[in-house]
Scaffold this active site. Structure first.
Site, PDB file in Angstrom:
ATOM      1  N   SER A 224     -55.297 -23.211  48.184  1.00 33.17           N
ATOM      2  CA  SER A 224     -53.801 -23.227  48.423  1.00 33.17           C
ATOM      3  C   SER A 224     -53.087 -22.302  49.835  1.00 33.17           C
ATOM      4  O   SER A 224     -53.434 -22.854  50.855  1.00 33.17           O
ATOM      5  CB  SER A 224     -53.068 -22.537  47.143  1.00 33.17           C
ATOM      6  OG  SER A 224     -51.741 -23.071  47.151  1.00 33.17           O
TER       7      SER A 224
ATOM      8  N   ASP B 286     -47.737 -25.823  51.956  1.00 37.81           N
ATOM      9  CA  ASP B 286     -48.879 -24.858  51.930  1.00 37.81           C
ATOM     10  C   ASP B 286     -50.100 -25.552  52.407  1.00 37.81           C
ATOM     11  O   ASP B 286     -49.994 -26.972  52.406  1.00 37.81           O
ATOM     12  CB  ASP B 286     -49.015 -24.049  50.757  1.00 37.81           C
ATOM     13  CG  ASP B 286     -49.147 -24.660  49.593  1.00 37.81           C
ATOM     14  OD1 ASP B 286     -49.038 -25.828  49.618  1.00 37.81           O
ATOM     15  OD2 ASP B 286     -49.834 -24.023  48.611  1.00 37.81           O
TER      16      ASP B 286
ATOM     17  N   ASP C  25     -52.740 -26.571  50.661  1.00 38.66           N
ATOM     18  CA  ASP C  25     -53.056 -27.819  50.064  1.00 38.66           C
ATOM     19  C   ASP C  25     -51.818 -28.798  49.527  1.00 38.66           C
ATOM     20  O   ASP C  25     -51.988 -29.856  48.765  1.00 38.66           O
ATOM     21  CB  ASP C  25     -53.988 -27.616  48.724  1.00 38.66           C
ATOM     22  CG  ASP C  25     -53.088 -26.720  47.701  1.00 38.66           C
ATOM     23  OD1 ASP C  25     -52.247 -25.995  48.061  1.00 38.66           O
ATOM     24  OD2 ASP C  25     -53.633 -26.767  46.518  1.00 38.66           O
TER      25      ASP C  25
ATOM     26  N   ASP D 158     -49.412 -28.285  47.532  1.00 42.79           N
ATOM     27  CA  ASP D 158     -48.979 -28.652  46.310  1.00 42.79           C
ATOM     28  C   ASP D 158     -47.473 -27.800  46.122  1.00 42.79           C
ATOM     29  O   ASP D 158     -47.177 -27.525  44.860  1.00 42.79           O
ATOM     30  CB  ASP D 158     -49.960 -28.187  45.154  1.00 42.79           C
ATOM     31  CG  ASP D 158     -50.127 -26.737  45.275  1.00 42.79           C
ATOM     32  OD1 ASP D 158     -49.892 -26.077  46.397  1.00 42.79           O
ATOM     33  OD2 ASP D 158     -50.969 -26.506  44.272  1.00 42.79           O
TER      34      ASP D 158
END
Length: 449
Positions: free
Chosen positions: A104, A243, A245, A247
């Site tokens: 992440s 960010d 990834d 999400d």
């Protein structure tokens, strides 16, 4: 049995150190394959695997593939895609399980493995505990004739992109908007600018040149300073900071001010409630969300349901209660009408749609309430230590709660993704708030040594 490998969002740690080793990834793949493989019926047992742009993603992708195929699962490799794409594509591709390789918002040295069930939602604690049990016991391999195959899926990202674009009404465009999009040198580095451009926006991308080592480096939702400057320099209407990834998201208004997940959720909740589309008049968020958000909702006769920290706990509460909007202050925004997990690009797109529909500037939409002063500090501790169990720490927390009374609150918790103790306080009196945080931090630091 308690979870030892899994934290609040999958298995995570420093690449090439326990538990994030190639060996453990292979064992996790084999254990998850054994857990999810359907008995009987056809032999078409599938897993979809996505990843972000970290250098170590290659290693973990290969190791997971070996583990899954060893238990008879066929592996569909998506390559670099946002985490929500795995949530969308797992049921779409009729897979038994989905996996995202990502840490992440963490730096490139870290990595993680997140699992999604066949419905596209993250796993329950019970499922993770069972997978850990299989890891410890050892997964039974498939017969040689039943070993799985692996193949690349080249258009997975574009299938996800079409799903995202279709959340806008037919004919709705973003023409006239100049948008800075910070992709954090991560999983959305290609698709985020393309989606916005295809919908008619003038796109100014940054953080879109990943090299395996620069993910989240001085960019993205946790480091929005460069994007803030670019918004001002290019006189953009708005900035979207994702960010690694993709999400989670932060919104930057035309003045360069940042709006966090609480402000975004406040806007979405109010708009949905006015349209009669906020299920049961309830927004689901975590204990971290600002008291100002709770007051904002109460003034509109809406409810805030709080959960433990972690977007999967938000989603669990949403599913159990039939709610359709939730998220976290950190920028995970979950809209279960469209997706199964936090989706930064989707949330950013919905914010842009609100700008188009209302004709209002980003600064007017991104500041829905005055936040109660909030402060958080992190204290790193050595593995094996348990600072929160220390009597002096517990006594200081109790004293802080007494000092704040009803005028504020404290929240002390261990991070589920890093060896950190997070010390947060919220109060109208900023001086008192700072004193409370510093006093608790001092006791935690002493216990962490």
């Amino acid at each position: 049995m308690s979870r030892k490998l899994f934290g609040t969002d999958g298995v995570r740690g420093r690449a090439n150190r326990y538990p994030m080793t190639a060996e453990m990834a292979m064992r996790l793949g084999a254990a998850a394959g054994r857990y999810f493989r359907r008995e009987g019926g056809s032999s078409a047992h599938r897993v979809v695997i996505g990843k972000d742009t970290r250098l170590s993603g290659y290693m973990f992708e290969t190791a997971l593939t070996a583990g899954f195929t060893s238990t008879g699962m066929n592996v569909l490799l998506l390559g670099p895609v946002p985490t929500p794409a795995v949530g969308v594509l797992t049921p779409s591709m009729r897979a038994d399980v989905g996996v995202m390789i990502s840490a992440s918002h963490n730096p490139h040295e870290d990595n993680g493995i997140k699992f999604f069930g066949p419905d596209g939602f993250k796993l329950s604690d019970e499922a993770e505990i069972e997978i850990e049990r299989i890891v410890q016991k050892g997964a039974e391999p498939a017969r040689a004739s039943k070993i799985g195959r692996a193949r690349r899926i080249d258009d997975g990202m574009y299938r996800y992109a079409e799903r995202i674009k279709n959340t806008l009404p037919n004919g709705r465009t973003l023409e006239g908007l100049r948008v800075v999009v910070d992709c954090a040198n991560g999983a959305a580095h290609k698709i985020a600018p393309e989606v916005l451009w295809e919908l008619g926006a003038e796109v100014i991308p940054m953080g879109n040149a990943p090299d395996g080592l620069n993910i989240n480096l001085n960019c993205g939702s946790t480091r929005p300073e460069a994007a803030q400057q670019l918004v001002r320099e290019r006189r953009a209407d708005v900035g979207i900071c994702l960010d690694g990834d993709a999400d989670r998201v932060m919104i930057i208004d035309e003045t360069g001010e940042v709006a966090d997940g609480d402000q975004i959720m406040a806007l979405f909740a109010a708009r949905r409630a006015e349209a009669g589309r906020l299920n049961q008049g309830t927004l689901v968020s975590t204990v971290m969300s600002n008291l100002g958000l709770e007051r904002y909702l109460a003034a509109r006769k809406l409810k805030l349901l709080r959960t433990k920290v972690g977007d999967r706990y938000v989603v669990e509460a949403m599913r159990q209660g039939g709610y359709n909007l939730g998220g976290e202050q950190s920028g995970h925004i979950v809209m279960t009408d469209h997706t199964t997990t936090g989706d930064g690009l989707l949330a950013g797109l919905q914010f842009l749609a609100a700008m188009v529909e209302t004709g209002q500037r980003a600064s007017e939409l991104a500041h829905q309430f005055d936040a109660v002063p909030q402060m958080m500090k992190n204290v790193r501790y050595a593995v094996g230590k348990a600072p929160l169990e220390d009597e002096a720490v517990q006594a200081e927390i109790a004293a802080a709660e007494k000092r704040l009374g009803k005028s504020g609150r404290v929240l002390i918790r261990a991070s589920g993704t890093e060896p950190l103790i997070r010390v947060m306080a919220e109060a109208e009196d900023e001086t008192l708030m700072e004193q409370v945080v510093d006093d608790i931090v001092g006791k935690v630091e002493a216990a962490a040594r």
